[in-house]
Design a protein around this motif. Structure first.
Motif, PDB file in Angstrom:
ATOM      1  N   MET A  73       0.816  -1.220   0.000  1.00  0.00           N
ATOM      2  CA  MET A  73       0.000   0.000   0.000  1.00  0.00           C
ATOM      3  C   MET A  73       0.846   1.265   0.000  1.00  0.00           C
ATOM      4  O   MET A  73       0.324   2.373  -0.156  1.00  0.00           O
ATOM      5  N   ALA A  74       2.137   1.121   0.199  1.00  0.00           N
ATOM      6  CA  ALA A  74       3.057   2.260   0.199  1.00  0.00           C
ATOM      7  C   ALA A  74       4.471   1.718   0.108  1.00  0.00           C
ATOM      8  O   ALA A  74       4.701   0.511   0.260  1.00  0.00           O
ATOM      9  N   SER A  75       5.427   2.618  -0.115  1.00  0.00           N
ATOM     10  CA  SER A  75       6.830   2.204  -0.206  1.00  0.00           C
ATOM     11  C   SER A  75       7.622   2.770   0.968  1.00  0.00           C
ATOM     12  O   SER A  75       7.199   3.725   1.629  1.00  0.00           O
ATOM     13  N   VAL A  76       8.770   2.171   1.206  1.00  0.00           N
ATOM     14  CA  VAL A  76       9.665   2.653   2.267  1.00  0.00           C
ATOM     15  C   VAL A  76      10.047   4.098   2.003  1.00  0.00           C
ATOM     16  O   VAL A  76      10.085   4.937   2.923  1.00  0.00           O
ATOM     17  N   GLU A  77      10.334   4.416   0.730  1.00  0.00           N
ATOM     18  CA  GLU A  77      10.745   5.788   0.377  1.00  0.00           C
ATOM     19  C   GLU A  77       9.652   6.798   0.696  1.00  0.00           C
ATOM     20  O   GLU A  77       9.929   7.915   1.135  1.00  0.00           O
ATOM     21  N   GLU A  78       8.399   6.387   0.481  1.00  0.00           N
ATOM     22  CA  GLU A  78       7.271   7.286   0.746  1.00  0.00           C
ATOM     23  C   GLU A  78       7.179   7.626   2.225  1.00  0.00           C
ATOM     24  O   GLU A  78       6.980   8.785   2.604  1.00  0.00           O
ATOM     25  N   PHE A  79       7.351   6.619   3.073  1.00  0.00           N
ATOM     26  CA  PHE A  79       7.336   6.865   4.515  1.00  0.00           C
ATOM     27  C   PHE A  79       8.512   7.752   4.925  1.00  0.00           C
ATOM     28  O   PHE A  79       8.374   8.623   5.796  1.00  0.00           O
ATOM     29  N   LYS A  80       9.658   7.539   4.296  1.00  0.00           N
ATOM     30  CA  LYS A  80      10.823   8.371   4.615  1.00  0.00           C
ATOM     31  C   LYS A  80      10.566   9.828   4.248  1.00  0.00           C
ATOM     32  O   LYS A  80      10.945  10.745   4.983  1.00  0.00           O
ATOM     33  N   GLU A  81       9.913  10.053   3.114  1.00  0.00           N
ATOM     34  CA  GLU A  81       9.588  11.417   2.696  1.00  0.00           C
ATOM     35  C   GLU A  81       8.653  12.085   3.691  1.00  0.00           C
ATOM     36  O   GLU A  81       8.822  13.266   4.028  1.00  0.00           O
ATOM     37  N   ILE A  82       7.663  11.336   4.163  1.00  0.00           N
ATOM     38  CA  ILE A  82       6.737  11.872   5.167  1.00  0.00           C
ATOM     39  C   ILE A  82       7.495  12.219   6.441  1.00  0.00           C
ATOM     40  O   ILE A  82       7.300  13.289   7.031  1.00  0.00           O
ATOM     41  N   ASP A  83       8.390  11.315   6.871  1.00  0.00           N
ATOM     42  CA  ASP A  83       9.173  11.558   8.089  1.00  0.00           C
ATOM     43  C   ASP A  83      10.021  12.819   7.968  1.00  0.00           C
ATOM     44  O   ASP A  83      10.091  13.623   8.898  1.00  0.00           O
ATOM     45  N   VAL A  84      10.664  12.989   6.821  1.00  0.00           N
ATOM     46  CA  VAL A  84      11.507  14.174   6.603  1.00  0.00           C
ATOM     47  C   VAL A  84      10.667  15.446   6.656  1.00  0.00           C
ATOM     48  O   VAL A  84      11.050  16.445   7.276  1.00  0.00           O
ATOM     49  N   ASP A  85       9.501  15.400   6.018  1.00  0.00           N
ATOM     50  CA  ASP A  85       8.611  16.565   6.013  1.00  0.00           C
ATOM     51  C   ASP A  85       8.135  16.913   7.424  1.00  0.00           C
ATOM     52  O   ASP A  85       8.098  18.094   7.803  1.00  0.00           O
ATOM     53  N   ILE A  86       7.794  15.896   8.201  1.00  0.00           N
ATOM     54  CA  ILE A  86       7.324  16.128   9.570  1.00  0.00           C
ATOM     55  C   ILE A  86       8.443  16.720  10.426  1.00  0.00           C
ATOM     56  O   ILE A  86       8.227  17.677  11.185  1.00  0.00           O
ATOM     57  N   ARG A  87       9.641  16.167  10.312  1.00  0.00           N
ATOM     58  CA  ARG A  87      10.779  16.697  11.077  1.00  0.00           C
ATOM     59  C   ARG A  87      11.010  18.173  10.746  1.00  0.00           C
ATOM     60  O   ARG A  87      11.290  18.986  11.629  1.00  0.00           O
ATOM     61  N   LYS A  88      10.882  18.507   9.468  1.00  0.00           N
ATOM     62  CA  LYS A  88      11.066  19.893   9.045  1.00  0.00           C
ATOM     63  C   LYS A  88      10.000  20.798   9.684  1.00  0.00           C
ATOM     64  O   LYS A  88      10.318  21.874  10.202  1.00  0.00           O
ATOM     65  N   GLN A  89       8.755  20.346   9.643  1.00  0.00           N
ATOM     66  CA  GLN A  89       7.668  21.134  10.234  1.00  0.00           C
ATOM     67  C   GLN A  89       7.878  21.339  11.738  1.00  0.00           C
ATOM     68  O   GLN A  89       7.658  22.431  12.256  1.00  0.00           O
ATOM     69  N   VAL A  90       8.281  20.273  12.417  1.00  0.00           N
ATOM     70  CA  VAL A  90       8.488  20.362  13.869  1.00  0.00           C
ATOM     71  C   VAL A  90       9.656  21.297  14.189  1.00  0.00           C
ATOM     72  O   VAL A  90       9.583  22.097  15.132  1.00  0.00           O
ATOM     73  N   GLU A  91      10.725  21.215  13.408  1.00  0.00           N
ATOM     74  CA  GLU A  91      11.866  22.106  13.627  1.00  0.00           C
ATOM     75  C   GLU A  91      11.482  23.564  13.412  1.00  0.00           C
ATOM     76  O   GLU A  91      11.874  24.450  14.186  1.00  0.00           O
ATOM     77  N   GLU A  92      10.719  23.829  12.357  1.00  0.00           N
ATOM     78  CA  GLU A  92      10.266  25.200  12.096  1.00  0.00           C
ATOM     79  C   GLU A  92       9.365  25.703  13.226  1.00  0.00           C
ATOM     80  O   GLU A  92       9.455  26.858  13.650  1.00  0.00           O
ATOM     81  N   ALA A  93       8.489  24.820  13.716  1.00  0.00           N
ATOM     82  CA  ALA A  93       7.607  25.186  14.826  1.00  0.00           C
ATOM     83  C   ALA A  93       8.412  25.477  16.091  1.00  0.00           C
ATOM     84  O   ALA A  93       8.108  26.406  16.843  1.00  0.00           O
TER      85      ALA A  93
END
Length: 402
Positions: A339-359
């Motif tokens: 239903m998804a790929s490892v790379e897709e989850f990694k992209e989500i993780d990177v995006d979330i980390r970025k949002q949290v750091e900016e916050a």
């Protein structure tokens, strides 16, 4: 047959670190991996754990359907709450966040599953471990972290802190053990009185489950058939006391006696979702309140002042992380069913980390509220009024502004 081959192919590629059906294009030092959404399974059905029932002939289903979009959304929600809480832990240890701070990591499936099965116009009230629900009710990471650091841009303008965050149809964050339960029954009474087909989700912990005010609320809710889902988030420990040492009966879903109850695997977002859907249908059909016990686990101590390892072992915590982590469980389900790929989850993780750091950057640079804002918002829509300070000649003003 094609689906089975796709699943096997995806599993083998995960083992080798490659992506099934992917096109890899090297651009200098950068590698771009592309994959069509058509390669993924759009929907799958999963077996979920049977709920224990009290005063019910039938319970939630034993299978749950999950679409790819739903799975990715649940993953993003839970991972965001996890990263946000880990950042709060870091800021607390740096003494940027002060005072009470109760973290929610480990229990993310509860908040994500509940929110997935009620309407945005339904109501929710919880105790002081409230950051996860504040986020799922629509408050941004930036506003939550800024509230924790006491800044003007916080959701309560820096004056509420960890335990007092609010949003439309979300009533906090309450610091008194168990006190939110009668309030939740009152919100459900308002829903019934207004006839708007809404309900109230009223959450409390196992540590509050022996409070007398809970049973008074249960009694009134049952008498008046209020549309209220009472949910006990049983994370096994009330502060530093295990449930076995604190409660003569640990069957919290049976505590309503005359109110139906269900006990749910609170570490599985699909279990929580299906059980909450069942409970919401029960309430909306006019049958009155229902009690849910979500069996979950917190990774941190009770609060940041509690190391969390004096009354339980590190091995116990690690075992739960390894075997029952709600984020890992959902991720593995989706990967194993293509239903998804490892790379897709990694992209989500990177995006979330970025949002949290900016916050976090905002939460540490935004100004604190000035002294003249101290007494604002005592009332919602009143003309400005004078407020006496700590002595008769200390005059402050309260302004009801947004």
């Amino acid at each position: 047959m094609k689906t089975m081959l796709a699943i096997i192919s995806n599993a083998l590629c995960r083992m080798t670190g490659r992506n099934a059906g992917a096109q890899t294009v090297s651009e200098g030092a950068r590698v771009v991996v592309s994959r069509s959404f058509a390669d993924f399974t759009p929907q799958a059905t999963f077996d979920i754990k049977k709920c224990d029932l009290h005063r019910l002939e039938e319970g939630p289903p034993l299978k749950a359907e999950l679409t790819r979009d739903q799975g990715l959304q649940y993953y993003r929600t839970m991972q965001t709450v996890r990263r946000m809480e880990l950042k709060a832990d870091q800021l607390y240890k740096q003494k940027i966040i002060r005072g009470f701070c109760h973290l929610y990591d480990g229990q993310e499936a509860c908040a994500a599953g509940i929110e997935a099965s009620i309407n945005p116009t339904d109501h929710l009230i919880t105790a002081y471990r409230a950051h996860g629900y504040t986020y799922t009710r629509g408050v941004s990471i930036k506003e939550i972290l800024a509230e924790l650091t006491g800044r003007k841009g916080g959701v309560a303008k820096g004056k509420g802190g960890s335990m007092h965050m609010y949003a439309p149809h979300f009533y906090g964050g309450n610091g008194i053990v168990g006190a939110q339960v009668p309030l939740g029954a009152g919100i459900a009474l308002a829903c019934q009185y207004q006839g708007n087909d809404q309900l109230c989700v009223t959450l409390y912990g196992d540590g509050a489950a022996n409070q007398g005010q809970l049973f008074e609320s249960f009694n009134m809710a049952a008498l008046w058939k209020l549309p209220c889902i009472f949910i006990c988030e049983n994370n096994k420990y009330g502060m530093g006391t295990s449930v076995e040492r604190a409660s003569a009966s640990t069957d919290y879903y049976k505590r309503g006696d005359f109110i139906p109850g269900i006990r749910v695997d609170g570490m599985d977002v699909l279990c929580v979702r299906e059980a909450t859907k069942f409970a919401a249908d029960h309430c909306r059909s006019g049958k009155g309140p229902i009690i849910m016990e979500l069996q979950t686990y917190r990774y941190h101590g009770h609060s940041m002042s509690d190391p969390g390892v004096s009354y339980r072992t590190r091995e116990e915590i690690q075992e739960v992380r390894t075997k029952s982590d709600p984020i890992s469980m959902l991720k593995e389900r989706m990967l194993s069913n293509n239903m998804a790929s490892v790379e897709e989850f990694k992209e989500i993780d990177v995006d979330i980390r970025k949002q949290v750091e900016e916050a976090a950057q905002f939460a540490t640079s935004d100004p604190e509220p000035p002294l003249e804002d101290l007494c604002n918002h005592i009332f919602c829509n009143n003309p400005p009024l004078e407020v006496r300070g700590t002595n008769p000649w200390s005059k402050l003003k309260s302004v009801s502004k947004t």
